[in-house]
Design a protein around this motif. Sequence first.
Motif, short mmCIF file in Angstrom:
data_model
loop_
_atom_site.label_atom_id
_atom_site.label_comp_id
_atom_site.label_asym_id
_atom_site.label_seq_id
_atom_site.Cartn_x
_atom_site.Cartn_y
_atom_site.Cartn_z
N GLN A 9 109.03 -22.80 -16.46
CA GLN A 9 108.77 -21.46 -16.96
C GLN A 9 107.35 -21.27 -17.51
N ILE A 10 106.63 -22.35 -17.77
CA ILE A 10 105.25 -22.24 -18.28
C ILE A 10 104.34 -21.73 -17.17
N THR A 11 103.57 -20.71 -17.47
CA THR A 11 102.66 -20.14 -16.48
C THR A 11 101.21 -20.60 -16.66
N LEU A 12 100.87 -21.12 -17.84
CA LEU A 12 99.52 -21.61 -18.07
C LEU A 12 99.28 -22.91 -17.30
N PRO A 13 98.02 -23.21 -16.95
CA PRO A 13 97.71 -24.53 -16.39
C PRO A 13 98.14 -25.63 -17.37
N LYS A 14 98.52 -26.77 -16.83
CA LYS A 14 98.98 -27.86 -17.68
C LYS A 14 98.56 -29.20 -17.08
N CYS A 15 98.46 -30.21 -17.94
CA CYS A 15 98.11 -31.55 -17.49
C CYS A 15 98.69 -32.56 -18.48
N VAL A 16 98.51 -33.84 -18.17
CA VAL A 16 98.96 -34.94 -19.03
C VAL A 16 97.75 -35.73 -19.50
N ALA A 17 97.75 -36.10 -20.78
CA ALA A 17 96.71 -36.99 -21.31
C ALA A 17 97.40 -38.02 -22.20
N SER A 18 97.32 -39.29 -21.82
CA SER A 18 98.11 -40.33 -22.46
C SER A 18 97.29 -41.58 -22.73
N ASN A 19 97.74 -42.35 -23.73
CA ASN A 19 97.16 -43.67 -23.97
C ASN A 19 97.64 -44.69 -22.94
N SER A 20 98.67 -44.36 -22.19
CA SER A 20 99.20 -45.29 -21.19
C SER A 20 98.32 -45.32 -19.95
N SER A 21 98.55 -46.33 -19.11
CA SER A 21 97.77 -46.47 -17.88
C SER A 21 98.22 -45.44 -16.84
N HIS A 22 97.37 -45.22 -15.84
CA HIS A 22 97.74 -44.32 -14.74
C HIS A 22 99.00 -44.81 -14.03
N ARG A 23 99.13 -46.11 -13.88
CA ARG A 23 100.30 -46.67 -13.20
C ARG A 23 101.57 -46.32 -13.96
N HIS A 24 101.52 -46.44 -15.28
CA HIS A 24 102.70 -46.12 -16.09
C HIS A 24 103.01 -44.63 -16.04
N ILE A 25 102.00 -43.80 -16.21
CA ILE A 25 102.22 -42.35 -16.19
C ILE A 25 102.86 -41.93 -14.88
N GLN A 26 102.29 -42.43 -13.77
CA GLN A 26 102.83 -42.07 -12.45
C GLN A 26 104.28 -42.53 -12.31
N LEU A 27 104.57 -43.75 -12.78
CA LEU A 27 105.91 -44.30 -12.64
C LEU A 27 106.94 -43.46 -13.39
N VAL A 28 106.68 -43.18 -14.67
CA VAL A 28 107.69 -42.50 -15.47
C VAL A 28 107.88 -41.05 -15.03
N LEU A 29 106.82 -40.40 -14.59
CA LEU A 29 106.96 -39.03 -14.11
C LEU A 29 107.71 -39.00 -12.77
N GLN A 30 107.48 -40.01 -11.95
CA GLN A 30 108.20 -40.10 -10.69
C GLN A 30 109.69 -40.37 -10.92
N LEU A 31 109.99 -41.28 -11.83
CA LEU A 31 111.39 -41.63 -12.12
C LEU A 31 112.18 -40.44 -12.66
N THR A 32 111.51 -39.55 -13.36
CA THR A 32 112.19 -38.42 -13.99
C THR A 32 112.06 -37.12 -13.20
N GLY A 33 111.44 -37.18 -12.03
CA GLY A 33 111.32 -35.99 -11.20
C GLY A 33 110.30 -34.98 -11.68
N LEU A 34 109.36 -35.40 -12.52
CA LEU A 34 108.36 -34.50 -13.07
C LEU A 34 106.99 -34.63 -12.41
N LEU A 35 106.85 -35.57 -11.51
CA LEU A 35 105.52 -35.86 -10.96
C LEU A 35 104.89 -34.65 -10.29
N HIS A 36 105.69 -33.85 -9.60
CA HIS A 36 105.13 -32.70 -8.87
C HIS A 36 104.48 -31.68 -9.81
#
Length: 206
Positions: free
Chosen positions: A98-125
Amino acid sequence: MANWELIIFDCDGVLVDSEPILNRIFAETLTEAGFTITYEEVCQKFVGKSLATCLEIITKTYGRPIPAKWIERCKEREIAALQRELQPTPGIVATLEQITLPKCVASNSSHRHIQLVLQLTGLLHQFEGKMYSSYDVDRPKPFPDVYLYAARQMGKAPENCVVIEDSVPGVQAGFAAGMTVFGYAQRRKNSSKGKIALHHDALIAA
């Protein structure tokens, strides 16, 4: 609110309910390696901090370095547990839709971890090509570097960005970057102290 142009999400604890899993494995593997620590102590001392910062704290506290193979063993256990147990945080799937504004992720975790957890939860897209890590910059949170980097990459001024965070270091980083910061914490027993409750529903109006 009228000036907001970008919502920057932290990853663990905000988008994905990974922190109880990661903190449990962290405590178990440290204890097995001879660095006795409880789950509660991990939550109090390490939530929101980069791995490098955590290792510095452990080395200083126990007066000796972590064994060379501990990181590899811990990561293997984390990945296996995440694959079995990980879920998106309650309400985040509908909120992101429902959010219409642009959005992104900024984390202390590595790119590998961010990609993994977002993929596992169906949020990567929702964040493909818009994932930023403290590994991209000189200093992790609580320094503002990763948030400022994310804003630059997204072409937005810091004062027009909103940060959603669940940890004290993350909130400190957002404020240091000159951004509006909302703290998020689930209502669960034994949750870490120092968090501000915010329902995901509050973001939809943005």
